[in-house]
Design an enzyme around this catalytic site. Structure first.
Site, PDB file in Angstrom:
ATOM      1  N   ARG A 241       0.836  -1.209   0.000  1.00  0.00           N
ATOM      2  CA  ARG A 241       0.000   0.000   0.000  1.00  0.00           C
ATOM      3  C   ARG A 241       0.868   1.254   0.000  1.00  0.00           C
ATOM      4  NH1 ARG A 241      -3.503  -3.591   3.157  1.00  0.00           N
ATOM      5  NH2 ARG A 241      -2.488  -3.157   5.134  1.00  0.00           N
TER       6      ARG A 241
ATOM      7  N   PHE B 257     -10.770  -5.296  -6.643  1.00  0.00           N
ATOM      8  CA  PHE B 257     -10.865  -6.119  -5.425  1.00  0.00           C
ATOM      9  C   PHE B 257     -10.477  -5.263  -4.227  1.00  0.00           C
ATOM     10  CE2 PHE B 257      -9.314  -8.692  -9.011  1.00  0.00           C
ATOM     11  CZ  PHE B 257     -10.356  -9.597  -9.163  1.00  0.00           C
TER      12      PHE B 257
ATOM     13  N   ASP C 204     -15.418  -3.502  -5.822  1.00  0.00           N
ATOM     14  CA  ASP C 204     -15.512  -4.727  -5.037  1.00  0.00           C
ATOM     15  C   ASP C 204     -16.931  -5.272  -5.158  1.00  0.00           C
ATOM     16  OD1 ASP C 204     -13.535  -5.985  -2.735  1.00  0.00           O
ATOM     17  OD2 ASP C 204     -15.647  -6.505  -2.419  1.00  0.00           O
TER      18      ASP C 204
ATOM     19  N   ASP D 150      -5.508  -6.809  -6.706  1.00  0.00           N
ATOM     20  CA  ASP D 150      -5.218  -7.548  -5.467  1.00  0.00           C
ATOM     21  C   ASP D 150      -6.350  -8.540  -5.210  1.00  0.00           C
ATOM     22  OD1 ASP D 150      -4.041  -8.356  -3.103  1.00  0.00           O
ATOM     23  OD2 ASP D 150      -4.948  -6.740  -1.925  1.00  0.00           O
TER      24      ASP D 150
ATOM     25  N   CYS E 286      -1.823 -13.972  -3.851  1.00  0.00           N
ATOM     26  CA  CYS E 286      -1.644 -14.394  -2.455  1.00  0.00           C
ATOM     27  C   CYS E 286      -1.785 -15.909  -2.337  1.00  0.00           C
ATOM     28  CB  CYS E 286      -2.644 -13.689  -1.542  1.00  0.00           C
ATOM     29  SG  CYS E 286      -4.375 -14.075  -1.893  1.00  0.00           S
TER      30      CYS E 286
END
Length: 396
Positions: free
Chosen positions: A212, A228, A250, A300, A340
Site C-alpha cells: 500500500r 478487489f 468490489d 489484489d 496471495c
C-alpha cells in the site's frame, strides 16, 4: 514413555533441514495411542530421535514440529518464550511504521505451527488452526493474558481448514470482552477501521501494508482503478499521495461501505474517490468495450488456488485479469498485480503476467517486486511461508 512415530527409510531428510511437517506417507509406524494434538516424538527408521511435534491423525500433515531440541518441553514456558521472541523481532517494523496493527505470530515462520495471532490496537485476534494449537488452546490464551493484560482477546478459529484437523470451528471473545468487535489501527499515519468479527482473515489484510505504501509512491496526479478493493486501504494511500482520482471496485457492499468510512476517517472523501459494487472481471470487460483507460491499475484478488488441483484454473484467472488491466492502461501506465496463493510460485506468476502482456499487445517491464510485510516473516526452513507475490510493472 510418550507416544512416538518411526519414519520410513530416507523420509527424515526434510526434517533434518528443519522443515516442520511430517506427511502421512512418511510414517512407517505409530507407537502408542496419541490423542489428537498430543505432543509425540519423531524417530527416523533407525531409531534416532529427530524432533517432537503435534499429532494430527485426521490431516495429511500428520505431525507439525514444535521443537528440534529433545530437552525442550512443550509447556507454558515454551509458548511464553516463543511469543515473547516473536514480539521482540517486530519492534523495528512497528516503530518504523508507527503501527498499532501488526502480525504477532505467523505460524510455522515463528516456529508455532498452526497459530496466527494479530494485534489490532486494543484487540488481539487469534486463529488456532492445527490440532496442536487447539490442544494447547488454554495455555496459549493464558500466556497472551500475561503478556498483554490490558488487551481484549478474540477467537477467529472459524476457518474451514480446522475441519481437516478434525476440529470444530470457534468464534467469539476469549478475554476482556468489549461492546464492539470494531477498532481502529494506524498504519504509516493513516487510520483504518477493522472488524475482528466480520473482517477477512483475522479481521484485516495486514500483509499488504508495504504494498500500500508502494502504491502511494506512484499515485500522484494519476487516475487509478483499484480492483478487489475490499476496505479501500490501497485507495487511502493513493488518495493521500495526491492521486487525481481513484475508483474502488468490489463485489461486497459491506466492504465498500467500510472503505468509504475509512476515507472519511482520514478526510480523504473529497470527491476524487468513488466506490463501485461490481464483479471485477465483468467491469473490466465493460470498460474495455467503452474505451475507458487509467494511468494506474491495482489488482489484489482473493486467493485463486486453495489446492494443487485448482492451480490450472487459477493461472487462467490471473492471466485474464492482467490481460484486461493492461488493455485499460494508458501508455506508460503502472500495474500493481498480486497473487496471495501460496501454491503460485513467483516465477510462474511472472510468466502469467508476461503472457498477459503478450496477448494484450503491450510491452511491460518489472520496476519493483513486492511481498508480505516484515511482520509476516519467512523462515528459511519453511519456504511455504512465502505466499504473497507482487509486481509493479510499467506497461507501454
Amino acid at each position: 514413555m510418550s507416544a512416538r512415530i518411526l519414519l520410513n527409510p530416507a523420509r527424515e531428510k526434510s526434517l533434518l533441514r528443519r522443515h516442520p511437517w511430517v506427511f502421512s506417507k512418511a510414517i512407517q509406524k505409530v507407537i502408542g495411542k496419541p490423542m489428537n494434538g498430543e505432543t509425540i516424538d519423531i524417530y527416523d527408521s533407525r531409531g534416532n530421535w529427530i524432533a517432537k511435534g503435534a499429532w494430527s491423525p485426521n490431516s495429511q500433515i500428520r505431525v507439525r514440529v514444535w521443537s528440534f531440541d529433545q530437552e525442550e518441553s512443550i509447556d507454558r514456558e515454551f509458548f511464553l518464550r516463543r511469543i515473547s521472541q516473536a514480539q521482540a523481532t517486530r519492534i523495528k517494523p512497528i516503530s518504523d511504521g508507527g503501527l498499532t496493527g501488526y502480525r504477532l505470530i505467523a505460524g510455522e515462520s515463528d516456529y508455532l505451527p498452526g497459530i496466527t495471532i494479530d494485534v489490532y490496537n486494543n484487540i488481539i485476534s487469534c486463529q488456532l488452526l492445527s490440532s496442536g494449537a487447539e490442544f494447547h488452546r488454554f495455555t496459549i490464551i493464558d500466556v497472551l493474558k500475561e503478556l498483554y493484560p490490558d488487551y481484549a482477546i478474540y477467537d477467529r478459529s472459524d476457518v474451514d481448514v480446522r475441519k481437516k484437523e478434525g476440529l470444530e470451528l470457534h468464534k467469539g471473545w476469549l478475554h476482556n470482552e468489549l461492546d464492539s468487535t470494531e477498532t481502529e489501527i494506524i498504519e504509516h499515519g493513516l487510520s483504518i477501521k477493522v472488524d475482528v468479527e466480520k473482517g477477512h482473515k483475522t479481521g484485516f489484510y495486514l500483509d499488504q501494508r508495504d504494498s500500500r505504501v508502494a502504491a502511494g509512491r506512484y499515485a500522484k496526479d494519476k487516475s487509478i482503478l483499484n480492483c478487489f478493493s475490499y476496505t479501500g486501504t490501497f485507495s487511502l494511500h493513493c488518495a493521500n499521495a495526491g492521486a487525481r482520482s481513484v475508483d474502488n471496485v468490489d463485489v461486497s457492499q459491506t466492504a465498500l461501505d467500510l472503505a468509504k468510512q475509512n476515507h472519511q476517517l482520514n478526510n480523504l472523501d473529497d470527491g476524487r474517490v468513488c466506490f463501485i459494487k461490481e464483479d471485477v472481471f465483468k467491469l473490466l470487460r465493460q470498460y474495455r468495450e467503452q474505451g475507458k483507460t487509467y494511468d494506474m491499475i491495482i489488482l489484489d484478488p482473493p486467493k485463486f488456488a486453495e489446492s494443487k488441483a485448482q492451480l490450472k484454473g487459477a493461472c487462467r484467472g490471473y492471466k485474464d485479469i492482467n490481460l484486461l488491466a493492461m488493455q485499460l492502461l494508458n501508455p506508460g501506465g503502472i500495474l500493481l498485480t498480486f497473487s496471495c496463493s501460496g501454491l503460485m510460485e513467483a516465477s510462474l506468476f511472472q510468466k502469467i503476467v508476461a503472457d498477459a502482456a503478450l496477448d494484450a499487445g503491450r510491452e511491460g517491464k518489472i520496476i519493483e517486486r513486492l511481498q508480505q510485510a516484515a511482520d509476516h516473516p519467512i523462515a528459511l526452513c519453511y519456504p511455504e511461508g512465502y505466499y504473497l507475490k507482487g509486481l509493479i510493472c510499467q506497461v507501454d
